[in-house]
Motif scaffolding. Structure first.
Motif, PDB file in Angstrom:
ATOM      1  N   MET A  34     -53.077  14.417   0.357  1.00  0.00           N
ATOM      2  CA  MET A  34     -53.535  14.225   1.422  1.00  0.00           C
ATOM      3  C   MET A  34     -52.427  13.149   2.303  1.00  0.00           C
ATOM      4  SD  MET A  34     -57.952  13.491   1.875  1.00  0.00           S
ATOM      5  CE  MET A  34     -57.647  12.919   2.999  1.00  0.00           C
ATOM      6  N   SER A  35     -51.959  13.138   2.713  1.00  0.00           N
ATOM      7  CA  SER A  35     -50.640  11.879   3.417  1.00  0.00           C
ATOM      8  C   SER A  35     -51.087  10.452   2.937  1.00  0.00           C
ATOM      9  CB  SER A  35     -50.430  12.048   4.981  1.00  0.00           C
ATOM     10  OG  SER A  35     -51.409  11.867   6.051  1.00  0.00           O
ATOM     11  N   LEU A  36     -50.651   9.477   3.103  1.00  0.00           N
ATOM     12  CA  LEU A  36     -51.051   7.861   2.412  1.00  0.00           C
ATOM     13  C   LEU A  36     -52.057   7.666   4.148  1.00  0.00           C
ATOM     14  CD1 LEU A  36     -47.955   6.225   1.338  1.00  0.00           C
ATOM     15  CD2 LEU A  36     -49.690   7.493   0.222  1.00  0.00           C
ATOM     16  N   THR A  37     -51.711   7.905   5.175  1.00  0.00           N
ATOM     17  CA  THR A  37     -51.960   7.636   6.053  1.00  0.00           C
ATOM     18  C   THR A  37     -53.232   8.355   6.620  1.00  0.00           C
ATOM     19  OG1 THR A  37     -49.855   7.964   7.420  1.00  0.00           O
ATOM     20  CG2 THR A  37     -52.269   7.692   8.666  1.00  0.00           C
ATOM     21  N   GLU A  38     -53.462   9.816   5.975  1.00  0.00           N
ATOM     22  CA  GLU A  38     -54.742  10.796   6.081  1.00  0.00           C
ATOM     23  C   GLU A  38     -55.637  10.078   5.388  1.00  0.00           C
ATOM     24  OE1 GLU A  38     -53.722  14.765   6.629  1.00  0.00           O
ATOM     25  OE2 GLU A  38     -53.190  14.684   4.651  1.00  0.00           O
ATOM     26  N   ILE A  39     -55.700   9.049   3.641  1.00  0.00           N
ATOM     27  CA  ILE A  39     -56.252   8.341   2.724  1.00  0.00           C
ATOM     28  C   ILE A  39     -56.075   6.886   3.363  1.00  0.00           C
ATOM     29  CG2 ILE A  39     -56.331   7.640   0.505  1.00  0.00           C
ATOM     30  CD1 ILE A  39     -54.138  10.014  -0.190  1.00  0.00           C
ATOM     31  N   ALA A  40     -55.572   6.432   4.257  1.00  0.00           N
ATOM     32  CA  ALA A  40     -55.595   5.331   4.093  1.00  0.00           C
ATOM     33  C   ALA A  40     -56.839   4.938   5.913  1.00  0.00           C
ATOM     34  CB  ALA A  40     -54.917   4.283   5.388  1.00  0.00           C
ATOM     35  N   ASP A  41     -57.001   6.465   6.765  1.00  0.00           N
ATOM     36  CA  ASP A  41     -58.030   6.478   8.216  1.00  0.00           C
ATOM     37  C   ASP A  41     -59.606   6.446   6.995  1.00  0.00           C
ATOM     38  OD1 ASP A  41     -55.731   5.720   9.265  1.00  0.00           O
ATOM     39  OD2 ASP A  41     -55.217   7.676  10.013  1.00  0.00           O
ATOM     40  N   GLU A  42     -58.968   7.629   6.022  1.00  0.00           N
ATOM     41  CA  GLU A  42     -60.544   7.647   5.668  1.00  0.00           C
ATOM     42  C   GLU A  42     -61.134   6.919   4.722  1.00  0.00           C
ATOM     43  OE1 GLU A  42     -61.881  11.689   2.601  1.00  0.00           O
ATOM     44  OE2 GLU A  42     -61.071  12.731   4.528  1.00  0.00           O
ATOM     45  N   ASN A  43     -60.346   5.688   3.922  1.00  0.00           N
ATOM     46  CA  ASN A  43     -60.996   4.876   3.582  1.00  0.00           C
ATOM     47  C   ASN A  43     -61.181   3.694   3.761  1.00  0.00           C
ATOM     48  OD1 ASN A  43     -61.762   5.986   0.429  1.00  0.00           O
ATOM     49  ND2 ASN A  43     -60.006   7.311   0.979  1.00  0.00           N
ATOM     50  N   GLY A  44     -60.248   3.030   4.941  1.00  0.00           N
ATOM     51  CA  GLY A  44     -60.396   2.029   5.208  1.00  0.00           C
ATOM     52  C   GLY A  44     -59.900   1.103   5.159  1.00  0.00           C
ATOM     53  N   SER A  46     -55.185   0.268   4.342  1.00  0.00           N
ATOM     54  CA  SER A  46     -54.151   0.151   4.774  1.00  0.00           C
ATOM     55  C   SER A  46     -53.476   1.363   4.260  1.00  0.00           C
ATOM     56  CB  SER A  46     -52.944  -1.006   4.790  1.00  0.00           C
ATOM     57  OG  SER A  46     -52.838  -1.775   3.439  1.00  0.00           O
ATOM     58  N   LYS A  47     -52.638   1.995   5.175  1.00  0.00           N
ATOM     59  CA  LYS A  47     -50.931   3.039   4.010  1.00  0.00           C
ATOM     60  C   LYS A  47     -50.241   2.522   2.972  1.00  0.00           C
ATOM     61  CE  LYS A  47     -46.865   5.903   5.260  1.00  0.00           C
ATOM     62  NZ  LYS A  47     -46.283   6.308   6.243  1.00  0.00           N
ATOM     63  N   GLN A  48     -50.458   1.410   3.032  1.00  0.00           N
ATOM     64  CA  GLN A  48     -49.189   0.382   2.057  1.00  0.00           C
ATOM     65  C   GLN A  48     -50.134   0.246   0.497  1.00  0.00           C
ATOM     66  OE1 GLN A  48     -46.109  -0.719   1.791  1.00  0.00           O
ATOM     67  NE2 GLN A  48     -46.717  -0.832  -0.327  1.00  0.00           N
ATOM     68  N   GLY A  49     -52.105   0.013   1.089  1.00  0.00           N
ATOM     69  CA  GLY A  49     -52.473   0.098   0.229  1.00  0.00           C
ATOM     70  C   GLY A  49     -53.105   0.944  -0.847  1.00  0.00           C
ATOM     71  N   VAL A  50     -52.995   1.941  -0.079  1.00  0.00           N
ATOM     72  CA  VAL A  50     -53.511   3.575  -0.776  1.00  0.00           C
ATOM     73  C   VAL A  50     -51.677   3.507  -1.855  1.00  0.00           C
ATOM     74  CG1 VAL A  50     -53.376   5.833  -0.127  1.00  0.00           C
ATOM     75  CG2 VAL A  50     -54.253   3.848   1.303  1.00  0.00           C
ATOM     76  N   HIS A  51     -50.338   3.205  -1.045  1.00  0.00           N
ATOM     77  CA  HIS A  51     -49.670   3.582  -1.678  1.00  0.00           C
ATOM     78  C   HIS A  51     -49.344   2.846  -3.111  1.00  0.00           C
ATOM     79  CE1 HIS A  51     -44.937   2.508  -2.878  1.00  0.00           C
ATOM     80  NE2 HIS A  51     -45.180   3.989  -2.661  1.00  0.00           N
ATOM     81  N   ASP A  52     -49.346   1.499  -3.256  1.00  0.00           N
ATOM     82  CA  ASP A  52     -50.096   0.082  -3.958  1.00  0.00           C
ATOM     83  C   ASP A  52     -50.484   1.085  -5.319  1.00  0.00           C
ATOM     84  OD1 ASP A  52     -47.916  -0.933  -2.668  1.00  0.00           O
ATOM     85  OD2 ASP A  52     -49.104  -2.700  -2.329  1.00  0.00           O
ATOM     86  N   LEU A  53     -51.979   1.326  -4.785  1.00  0.00           N
ATOM     87  CA  LEU A  53     -53.037   1.808  -5.428  1.00  0.00           C
ATOM     88  C   LEU A  53     -52.658   3.209  -5.788  1.00  0.00           C
ATOM     89  CD1 LEU A  53     -56.476   1.388  -4.797  1.00  0.00           C
ATOM     90  CD2 LEU A  53     -55.749   3.340  -5.876  1.00  0.00           C
ATOM     91  N   ILE A  54     -51.836   3.865  -5.413  1.00  0.00           N
ATOM     92  CA  ILE A  54     -51.766   5.444  -6.584  1.00  0.00           C
ATOM     93  C   ILE A  54     -50.865   5.029  -7.035  1.00  0.00           C
ATOM     94  CG2 ILE A  54     -50.005   7.410  -5.718  1.00  0.00           C
ATOM     95  CD1 ILE A  54     -51.692   7.422  -3.191  1.00  0.00           C
ATOM     96  N   LYS A  55     -49.345   3.915  -6.775  1.00  0.00           N
ATOM     97  CA  LYS A  55     -48.289   4.084  -7.392  1.00  0.00           C
ATOM     98  C   LYS A  55     -48.782   3.101  -9.354  1.00  0.00           C
ATOM     99  CE  LYS A  55     -43.817   1.502  -7.994  1.00  0.00           C
ATOM    100  NZ  LYS A  55     -42.578   0.717  -7.304  1.00  0.00           N
TER     101      LYS A  55
END
Length: 114
Positions: A34-44, A46-55
């Motif tokens: 899934m894209s960062l945007t899709e994950i961010a939207d699904e989990n409420g 931010s896209k940056q939050g998703v990126h940081d969490l994955i990293k």
């Protein structure tokens, strides 16, 4: 592609050490692609939050591997098993030679496990 395989291996070996939230996000990124945007939207989040969490998760999982070397050991043992399979296919190998080679390989496996 190589990064995805590495992330998958890290998760397979150490994923249970992550929180449920981390696992959900990491699985969505690595396994569900899934894209960062899709994950961010699904989990409420931010896209940056998703990126940081994955990293952060990848760094955490890599840290476990750096200390425990479970993937390295697994790959070494897998290589030894492949050597045993190759020996089993050799038809003209004398029993004494086969026995010596099997002892050497099993010794390497035992050494890797201890």
């Amino acid at each position: 592609m190589k990064q995805i395989v590495e992330q998958g291996l890290l998760y397979d070996f150490y994923g249970e050490l992550l929180t449920e939230h981390q696992k959900k996000i990491y699985e969505a990124a690595v396994y569900e692609d899934m894209s960062l945007t899709e994950i961010a939207d699904e989990n409420g989040i931010s896209k940056q939050g998703v990126h940081d969490l994955i990293k952060r998760c990848t760094n955490t999982l890599q840290g476990y591997e750096d200390r425990l070397h479970m993937i390295k050991r697994f790959e070494a043992i897998k290589l030894r098993a492949e050597e045993i399979n190759a020996l089993a296919d050799e038809e003209d190998l004398p029993c004494a030679v086969l026995r010596d080679k099997l002892k050497a390989i099993s010794g390497n496996i035992i050494e890797e496990l201890t």
